[in-house]
Design a protein around this motif. Structure first.
Motif, PDB file in Angstrom:
ATOM      1  N   VAL A   2       0.834  -1.203   0.000  1.00  0.00           N
ATOM      2  CA  VAL A   2       0.000   0.000   0.000  1.00  0.00           C
ATOM      3  C   VAL A   2       0.871   1.257   0.000  1.00  0.00           C
ATOM      4  N   THR A   3       1.934   1.248   0.801  1.00  0.00           N
ATOM      5  CA  THR A   3       2.842   2.393   0.861  1.00  0.00           C
ATOM      6  C   THR A   3       3.478   2.649  -0.496  1.00  0.00           C
ATOM      7  N   ALA A   4       3.869   1.603  -1.194  1.00  0.00           N
ATOM      8  CA  ALA A   4       4.485   1.754  -2.514  1.00  0.00           C
ATOM      9  C   ALA A   4       3.518   2.396  -3.497  1.00  0.00           C
ATOM     10  N   ILE A   5       2.274   2.024  -3.438  1.00  0.00           N
ATOM     11  CA  ILE A   5       1.273   2.609  -4.333  1.00  0.00           C
ATOM     12  C   ILE A   5       1.009   4.068  -3.957  1.00  0.00           C
ATOM     13  N   LEU A   6       0.801   4.315  -2.657  1.00  0.00           N
ATOM     14  CA  LEU A   6       0.537   5.688  -2.210  1.00  0.00           C
ATOM     15  C   LEU A   6       1.701   6.628  -2.542  1.00  0.00           C
ATOM     16  N   ALA A   7       2.905   6.122  -2.461  1.00  0.00           N
ATOM     17  CA  ALA A   7       4.088   6.946  -2.726  1.00  0.00           C
ATOM     18  C   ALA A   7       4.117   7.481  -4.154  1.00  0.00           C
ATOM     19  N   LYS A   8       3.419   6.829  -5.059  1.00  0.00           N
ATOM     20  CA  LYS A   8       3.362   7.312  -6.442  1.00  0.00           C
ATOM     21  C   LYS A   8       2.478   8.553  -6.577  1.00  0.00           C
ATOM     22  N   PHE A   9       1.601   8.765  -5.582  1.00  0.00           N
ATOM     23  CA  PHE A   9       0.646   9.865  -5.661  1.00  0.00           C
ATOM     24  C   PHE A   9       0.896  10.993  -4.663  1.00  0.00           C
ATOM     25  N   ARG A  10       1.579  10.689  -3.547  1.00  0.00           N
ATOM     26  CA  ARG A  10       1.855  11.712  -2.542  1.00  0.00           C
ATOM     27  C   ARG A  10       3.078  11.321  -1.720  1.00  0.00           C
ATOM     28  N   ALA A  11       3.657  12.308  -1.064  1.00  0.00           N
ATOM     29  CA  ALA A  11       4.843  12.060  -0.242  1.00  0.00           C
ATOM     30  C   ALA A  11       4.479  11.196   0.960  1.00  0.00           C
ATOM     31  N   ILE A  12       5.345  10.276   1.278  1.00  0.00           N
ATOM     32  CA  ILE A  12       5.190   9.453   2.477  1.00  0.00           C
ATOM     33  C   ILE A  12       6.208   9.984   3.487  1.00  0.00           C
ATOM     34  N   TYR A  13       5.708  10.567   4.555  1.00  0.00           N
ATOM     35  CA  TYR A  13       6.584  11.162   5.559  1.00  0.00           C
ATOM     36  C   TYR A  13       7.108  10.100   6.515  1.00  0.00           C
ATOM     37  N   PRO A  14       8.338  10.259   6.991  1.00  0.00           N
ATOM     38  CA  PRO A  14       8.891   9.278   7.934  1.00  0.00           C
ATOM     39  C   PRO A  14       8.165   9.336   9.277  1.00  0.00           C
TER      40      PRO A  14
END
Length: 172
Positions: A2-14
């Motif tokens: 899910v994180t990999a997919i979301l990362a294509k659309f928005r920044a994933i913050y640490p």
């Protein structure tokens, strides 16, 4: 996934961060060469605050403070306070120490513990012990290294009577 997919659309913050607050150290460990290099230019407190204000760190919930030796920084309580102020999701701070500067460590712990209590942050302190007796002394390059660690450990045990935090032993 899910994180990999979301990362294509928005920044994933640490959500976790390890910050080496200083490379200065009062040990001469065999597994590290920090003590061989001068590090006169740690970030100033204002520079740390500027970094912590960045929205990149807005979702950090777990902060590890390490080094060198973090407790060599007299402004370590201020750094913890700045993290609490600028990281609204912060729930845990862990500080790693070699435990050699007992009086200094215990003195700096009180304002750190007060900040953590005020902001409902769990504090963890880990004292590094790599062997017993002369083995630890040889690894850390400091005379009476284990005795110094144990003195810090006993001091933390006393602080535990007044404050809620966890403490333990770590090793390299």
């Amino acid at each position: 996934f899910v994180t990999a997919i979301l990362a294509k659309f928005r920044a994933i913050y640490p959500t976790s961060m390890i910050y080496n607050v200083s490379w200065r150290c009062n040990a001469k460990c065999v597994m590290c060469n920090n003590w061989l290099r001068p590090y006169p230019n740690d970030l100033k407190t204002a520079e740390v605050e500027e970094a912590f204000k960045n929205r990149l760190f807005s979702k950090v919930s777990n902060l590890g403070l390490s080094g060198g030796e973090p407790f060599l920084r007299g402004d370590l309580p201020k750094i913890v306070a700045l993290a609490a102020k600028h990281m609204p999701r912060l729930k845990k701070v862990t500080i790693n120490t070699n435990g050699f500067a007992t009086k200094r460590i215990l003195k700096l712990m009180v304002p750190i513990l007060e900040t953590c209590k005020e902001h409902d942050i769990l504090l963890g302190v880990r004292t590094s012990i790599d062997g017993l007796g002369k083995i630890h002394e040889k690894i850390r390059g400091v005379p009476n290294a284990l005795e110094k660690c144990m003195e810090t450990f006993e001091g933390l045990k006393e602080l535990k009577k007044e404050y809620f935090f966890n403490y333990g032993i770590a090793y390299t």
